[in-house]
Enzyme design. Structure first.
Site, PDB file in Angstrom:
ATOM      1  N   SER A   1       0.935  -0.923   0.294  1.00 48.92           N
ATOM      2  CA  SER A   1      -0.089   0.152   0.015  1.00 48.92           C
ATOM      3  C   SER A   1       1.025   0.963   0.376  1.00 48.92           C
ATOM      4  O   SER A   1       1.504   1.363  -0.827  1.00 48.92           O
ATOM      5  CB  SER A   1      -0.955  -0.154   1.286  1.00 48.92           C
ATOM      6  OG  SER A   1      -2.084   1.066   1.137  1.00 48.92           O
TER       7      SER A   1
ATOM      8  N   HIS B   1      -4.789  -1.136  -4.041  1.00 52.59           N
ATOM      9  CA  HIS B   1      -6.607  -1.385  -3.634  1.00 52.59           C
ATOM     10  C   HIS B   1      -7.463  -0.861  -4.903  1.00 52.59           C
ATOM     11  O   HIS B   1      -7.757  -0.705  -4.850  1.00 52.59           O
ATOM     12  CB  HIS B   1      -6.790  -0.757  -2.471  1.00 52.59           C
ATOM     13  CG  HIS B   1      -5.738  -0.396  -1.409  1.00 52.59           C
ATOM     14  ND1 HIS B   1      -5.682  -1.575  -0.534  1.00 52.59           N
ATOM     15  CD2 HIS B   1      -5.224   0.314  -0.885  1.00 52.59           C
ATOM     16  CE1 HIS B   1      -4.617  -2.235   0.156  1.00 52.59           C
ATOM     17  NE2 HIS B   1      -4.061  -0.187   0.792  1.00 52.59           N
TER      18      HIS B   1
END
Length: 229
Positions: free
Chosen positions: A118, A153
């Site tokens: 991330s 994501h």
């Protein structure tokens, strides 16, 4: 890595094991850098709980409660640097204050393995998509070790795909790579070497703009669950 990993999926460590397998030593010294989470205790504890079971020598780097004497020497003694998720903007500001950004550049030039999830994925690129600046998804300038942009994501948060597409369409962000949760992009010498996944349906894309339209090109992904462990 676009998402998941040891914190979210403790029973699926395929991506974490893949990272360790890239080291040129049997027991790689692996340093977790949880700056983006504010050095969250549960994140650090989960790292040790997980990586103590794997074939490596785990440690972590804290900038909030410094656990080193010489930051540069501490960082460069490792084989793998693994950056955790959280607030990308806060992380990059603190890295710059400590001059960790320049140390990471030296680590890269020394061919150390740089990994992350991330925020720890976005940071290596020139630009990324983050919600850590205004609460809405927007562009953030990053370290620039890899050219272009990165969006994690892609399937894990419903606003990621349309926001990234709109940023590329408007020209606000450069073309780049978008990955679903459970996907890792492996770069060697600034070139994409492989796309690997811990989920059989997870995908990776090159996303760019052509004739004012956003184009997605799906990349081939190797599902790590098909490999013998």
């Amino acid at each position: 890595m676009g998402g998941r990993g040891f914190l979210m999926e403790p029973d699926n460590l395929l991506l974490d094991q893949y990272i360790l397998s890239q080291a040129h030593t049997n027991v790689p010294k692996t340093c977790f850098i949880p700056t983006a989470s504010g050095d969250a205790d549960n994140y650090i504890e989960k790292f040790y709980e997980t990586f103590n079971k794997l074939t490596c020598e785990p440690s972590h780097l804290s900038l909030f409660s410094p656990n080193f004497i010489d930051l540069k020497a501490y960082v460069l003694q490792h084989d793998i640097l693994y950056v955790g998720g959280g607030k990308t903007s806060n992380m990059l500001l603190l890295w710059k204050e400590w001059e960790l950004d320049t140390i990471l550049k030296e680590a890269y030039e020394k061919r150390m393995i740089l990994a992350g999830i991330s925020a720890g994925s976005i940071c290596w690129f020139g630009e990324g998509v983050t919600d850590s600046t205004s609460g809405t998804l927007s562009k953030i300038d990053c370290l620039g070790f890899l050219t272009g942009s990165n969006c994690p994501h892609y399937d894990g948060e419903r606003n990621r795909r349309p926001s990234y597409n709109e940023l590329i369409k408007s020209g606000e962000i450069k073309a780049g790579y978008a990955v679903d949760d459970g996907i890792a992009l492996h770069f060697k010498n600034e070139e994409l070497s492989a796309s690997v996944g811990s989920r059989p349906t997870a995908k990776a894309y090159v996303v760019n703009r052509k004739a004012n339209k956003v184009m997605e090109r799906e990349l081939p992904v190797t599902y790590l669950g098909d490999r013998k462990q």
